[in-house]
Design a protein around this motif. Structure first.
Motif, PDB file in Angstrom:
ATOM      1  N   PHE A 128      11.318 -11.640  28.504  1.00 40.05           N
ATOM      2  CA  PHE A 128      12.571 -10.984  28.877  1.00 40.05           C
ATOM      3  C   PHE A 128      13.387 -10.573  27.648  1.00 40.05           C
ATOM      4  CE2 PHE A 128      11.781 -13.394  32.899  1.00 40.05           C
ATOM      5  CZ  PHE A 128      11.530 -12.262  33.671  1.00 40.05           C
ATOM      6  N   GLU A 129      13.260 -11.313  26.582  1.00 38.43           N
ATOM      7  CA  GLU A 129      13.905 -10.893  25.326  1.00 38.43           C
ATOM      8  C   GLU A 129      13.287  -9.587  24.831  1.00 38.43           C
ATOM      9  OE1 GLU A 129      15.199 -15.303  23.596  1.00 38.43           O
ATOM     10  OE2 GLU A 129      13.333 -14.346  22.917  1.00 38.43           O
ATOM     11  N   ALA A 130      11.979  -9.446  25.011  1.00 42.76           N
ATOM     12  CA  ALA A 130      11.307  -8.196  24.646  1.00 42.76           C
ATOM     13  C   ALA A 130      11.773  -7.053  25.550  1.00 42.76           C
ATOM     14  CB  ALA A 130       9.792  -8.367  24.734  1.00 42.76           C
ATOM     15  N   PHE A 131      11.931  -7.337  26.841  1.00 47.50           N
ATOM     16  CA  PHE A 131      12.484  -6.336  27.759  1.00 47.50           C
ATOM     17  C   PHE A 131      13.830  -5.827  27.237  1.00 47.50           C
ATOM     18  CE2 PHE A 131      10.716  -6.303  32.317  1.00 47.50           C
ATOM     19  CZ  PHE A 131       9.418  -6.516  31.897  1.00 47.50           C
ATOM     20  N   HIS A 132      14.677  -6.769  26.846  1.00 52.27           N
ATOM     21  CA  HIS A 132      16.028  -6.417  26.398  1.00 52.27           C
ATOM     22  C   HIS A 132      15.972  -5.531  25.159  1.00 52.27           C
ATOM     23  CE1 HIS A 132      20.365  -6.924  26.148  1.00 52.27           C
ATOM     24  NE2 HIS A 132      20.234  -7.182  24.857  1.00 52.27           N
ATOM     25  N   ARG A 133      15.124  -5.886  24.215  1.00 54.25           N
ATOM     26  CA  ARG A 133      15.000  -5.086  22.999  1.00 54.25           C
ATOM     27  C   ARG A 133      14.516  -3.670  23.300  1.00 54.25           C
ATOM     28  NH1 ARG A 133      12.701  -9.935  21.031  1.00 54.25           N
ATOM     29  NH2 ARG A 133      10.597  -9.059  21.293  1.00 54.25           N
ATOM     30  N   MET A 134      13.677  -3.535  24.324  1.00 53.04           N
ATOM     31  CA  MET A 134      13.113  -2.240  24.673  1.00 53.04           C
ATOM     32  C   MET A 134      13.985  -1.453  25.648  1.00 53.04           C
ATOM     33  SD  MET A 134       9.201  -3.661  25.123  1.00 53.04           S
ATOM     34  CE  MET A 134       8.554  -2.151  25.796  1.00 53.04           C
ATOM     35  N   GLY A 135      15.062  -2.083  26.098  1.00 55.85           N
ATOM     36  CA  GLY A 135      15.954  -1.405  27.024  1.00 55.85           C
ATOM     37  C   GLY A 135      15.448  -1.342  28.451  1.00 55.85           C
ATOM     38  N   ILE A 136      14.522  -2.236  28.808  1.00 49.99           N
ATOM     39  CA  ILE A 136      13.980  -2.272  30.175  1.00 49.99           C
ATOM     40  C   ILE A 136      14.806  -3.256  30.996  1.00 49.99           C
ATOM     41  CG2 ILE A 136      11.980  -2.828  31.607  1.00 49.99           C
ATOM     42  CD1 ILE A 136      10.226  -2.053  29.220  1.00 49.99           C
ATOM     43  N   ARG A 137      15.365  -2.789  32.089  1.00 51.05           N
ATOM     44  CA  ARG A 137      16.299  -3.607  32.878  1.00 51.05           C
ATOM     45  C   ARG A 137      15.768  -3.976  34.254  1.00 51.05           C
ATOM     46  NH1 ARG A 137      21.530  -0.585  33.620  1.00 51.05           N
ATOM     47  NH2 ARG A 137      22.088  -2.583  34.550  1.00 51.05           N
ATOM     48  N   TYR A 138      14.596  -3.431  34.638  1.00 50.37           N
ATOM     49  CA  TYR A 138      14.167  -3.626  36.017  1.00 50.37           C
ATOM     50  C   TYR A 138      12.710  -4.085  36.098  1.00 50.37           C
ATOM     51  CZ  TYR A 138      18.249  -0.623  36.415  1.00 50.37           C
ATOM     52  OH  TYR A 138      19.497  -0.084  36.284  1.00 50.37           O
ATOM     53  N   LEU A 139      12.496  -5.189  36.821  1.00 52.60           N
ATOM     54  CA  LEU A 139      11.169  -5.722  37.077  1.00 52.60           C
ATOM     55  C   LEU A 139      11.010  -5.905  38.578  1.00 52.60           C
ATOM     56  CD1 LEU A 139       8.445  -7.059  36.298  1.00 52.60           C
ATOM     57  CD2 LEU A 139       9.694  -9.225  36.046  1.00 52.60           C
ATOM     58  N   ALA A 140      10.027  -5.216  39.148  1.00 55.14           N
ATOM     59  CA  ALA A 140       9.779  -5.317  40.584  1.00 55.14           C
ATOM     60  C   ALA A 140       8.439  -6.000  40.815  1.00 55.14           C
ATOM     61  CB  ALA A 140       9.785  -3.927  41.225  1.00 55.14           C
ATOM     62  N   LEU A 141       8.488  -7.199  41.368  1.00 56.20           N
ATOM     63  CA  LEU A 141       7.259  -7.915  41.693  1.00 56.20           C
ATOM     64  C   LEU A 141       6.602  -7.297  42.921  1.00 56.20           C
ATOM     65  CD1 LEU A 141       8.474 -11.619  41.333  1.00 56.20           C
ATOM     66  CD2 LEU A 141       7.742 -10.044  39.541  1.00 56.20           C
ATOM     67  N   ARG A 142       5.295  -7.423  42.998  1.00 55.61           N
ATOM     68  CA  ARG A 142       4.564  -6.966  44.178  1.00 55.61           C
ATOM     69  C   ARG A 142       4.140  -8.152  45.049  1.00 55.61           C
ATOM     70  NH1 ARG A 142       2.089  -4.295  40.051  1.00 55.61           N
ATOM     71  NH2 ARG A 142      -0.057  -4.957  40.492  1.00 55.61           N
ATOM     72  N   ASN A 143       4.781  -9.288  44.865  1.00 58.22           N
ATOM     73  CA  ASN A 143       4.447 -10.503  45.610  1.00 58.22           C
ATOM     74  C   ASN A 143       5.721 -11.233  46.006  1.00 58.22           C
ATOM     75  OD1 ASN A 143       4.365 -10.983  42.564  1.00 58.22           O
ATOM     76  ND2 ASN A 143       4.624 -13.051  43.354  1.00 58.22           N
ATOM     77  N   VAL A 144       5.552 -12.345  46.698  1.00 54.27           N
ATOM     78  CA  VAL A 144       6.693 -13.129  47.182  1.00 54.27           C
ATOM     79  C   VAL A 144       7.189 -14.113  46.132  1.00 54.27           C
ATOM     80  CG1 VAL A 144       7.505 -14.741  48.942  1.00 54.27           C
ATOM     81  CG2 VAL A 144       5.839 -12.986  49.551  1.00 54.27           C
ATOM     82  N   GLY A 145       6.272 -14.920  45.577  1.00 56.14           N
ATOM     83  CA  GLY A 145       6.655 -16.078  44.773  1.00 56.14           C
ATOM     84  C   GLY A 145       7.383 -15.733  43.492  1.00 56.14           C
ATOM     85  N   VAL A 146       8.413 -16.527  43.186  1.00 56.40           N
ATOM     86  CA  VAL A 146       9.202 -16.330  41.965  1.00 56.40           C
ATOM     87  C   VAL A 146       9.264 -17.604  41.128  1.00 56.40           C
ATOM     88  CG1 VAL A 146      10.605 -14.504  42.991  1.00 56.40           C
ATOM     89  CG2 VAL A 146      11.368 -16.878  43.176  1.00 56.40           C
TER      90      VAL A 146
END
Length: 333
Positions: A61-79
């Motif tokens: 998630f730190e890498a997401f932040h550095r890359m400016g990616i704000r959205y992750l959509a899972l294709r499953n139920v479990g978190v």
């Protein structure tokens, strides 16, 4: 607007391509697992869709932040494999697919129960190991309608399983920390888990993995179950202590088990292109037992499920990128 889909399987690609055409959105697919080494593939994309059982870590998630990616959509139920605090700290919004097809998993659980109740594994062993093929009195099974089925977790999947077992004539009892108001006359809630353990001939697990139920099914619990009991796990592997399960099966504490979810599942399990041989000693031991049916996290896998998992995930991504509230925020369901 463009999205990247990690861990894509061949069976998902037609649905991904159709969604992209219908919504006029560029969707790129990759077979790689999402981790800190592969996240750079998402550079320049507006959102990420993913399906995996390995962890989504703080570093990811730190890498997401550095890359400016704000959205992750899972294709499953479990978190349970998500560092949710880290996601929030790095301004990453996450959605899941809480109900892609409850019936798919419920049917699989019932299939496992029927396979084990009618001792099909012993029939297969006779042919494969002994090279014999004939009727044996040892293969005598029991009708589902003669048995009490205990369902742990009465959400969408649990209720679908209840409906099917009830339809086969079983007496169905259920345990849930948060019982629903209506049972539709199909089952009866019990107040204590111990009551369900003591009374059930078949126990089917349908709850999410939490810190509270890690290794809930262990040696002590197997001792409480009936000697003829069958355990079905299409939920999460962490709920069952695998080593204790093997002991329970070998010692006769319980009669059989259907296992679709395993502890410490590797990324290869969901990789349809993987050619790696099974090396896990516990999995190998379970796989050769005639009173065990073990499958590679496949209970969900129907045409309806795959279509819904892809479509709902991408619909969630599109809504987030457009500034709308998605239907399946994980902090709200």
């Amino acid at each position: 607007m463009k999205f990247i889909i990690y861990n894509v399987r061949d069976d998902e690609i037609p649905f991904v391509e159709k969604w992209g055409r219908d919504h006029h959105v560029e969707v790129v697919t990759t077979t790689t697992t999402l981790n800190t080494e592969t996240v750079n593939e998402a550079q320049g994309f507006d959102g990420v869709s993913c399906l995996q059982t390995i962890p989504y870590t703080k570093e990811l998630f730190e890498a997401f932040h550095r890359m400016g990616i704000r959205y992750l959509a899972l294709r499953n139920v479990g978190v349970d494999n998500i560092d949710r605090a880290a996601a929030k700290a790095n301004d990453v919004t996450i959605t899941n697919v809480p109900a892609y097809s409850p019936e798919s998993i419920a049917e699989f659980a019932v299939m496992m129960a029927l396979y084990l109740t009618r001792k099909v594994g012993y029939m297969r062993q006779q042919l494969q190991d002994q090279h014999e093929f004939h009727f044996s009195p040892e293969f005598m099974g029991r009708l589902i309608s003669e048995q009490t089925v205990g369902i742990i977790g009465t959400g969408r999947i649990g209720r679908a399983a209840i409906h099917l077992f009830h339809g086969l004539g079983a007496k169905v009892i259920a345990y849930d920390k948060y019982p629903q108001k209506s049972t539709n006359g199909e089952f009866t809630y019990v107040d204590r888990l111990e009551t369900l353990l003591n009374q059930s001939d078949i126990i089917s697990l349908h709850m999410p993995a939490t810190s509270d139920n890690h290794h809930l099914f262990n040696h002590e619990v197997f001792e409480e179950m009936k000697a003829n009991a069958i355990l079905i796990n299409t939920a999460r592997g962490s709920i069952v202590n695998t080593n204790d399960l093997i002991f329970a099966l070998e010692s006769g504490e319980i009669a059989a088990a259907g296992i679709d979810t395993l502890e410490n599942e590797s990324a290869d399990l969901q990789d349809s292109r993987s050619t790696k041989k099974v090396a896990d000693a516990e999995l190998i031991k379970l796989s050769v037992m005639p009173n065990v049916l073990v499958t590679p996290h496949s209970a969900f896998h129907t045409t309806e499920s795959v279509k819904n998992m892809v479509n709902i995930s991408l619909n969630n991504l599109k809504a987030m990128v457009m500034g709308e509230k998605p239907a399946n925020l994980i902090d709200e369901n």
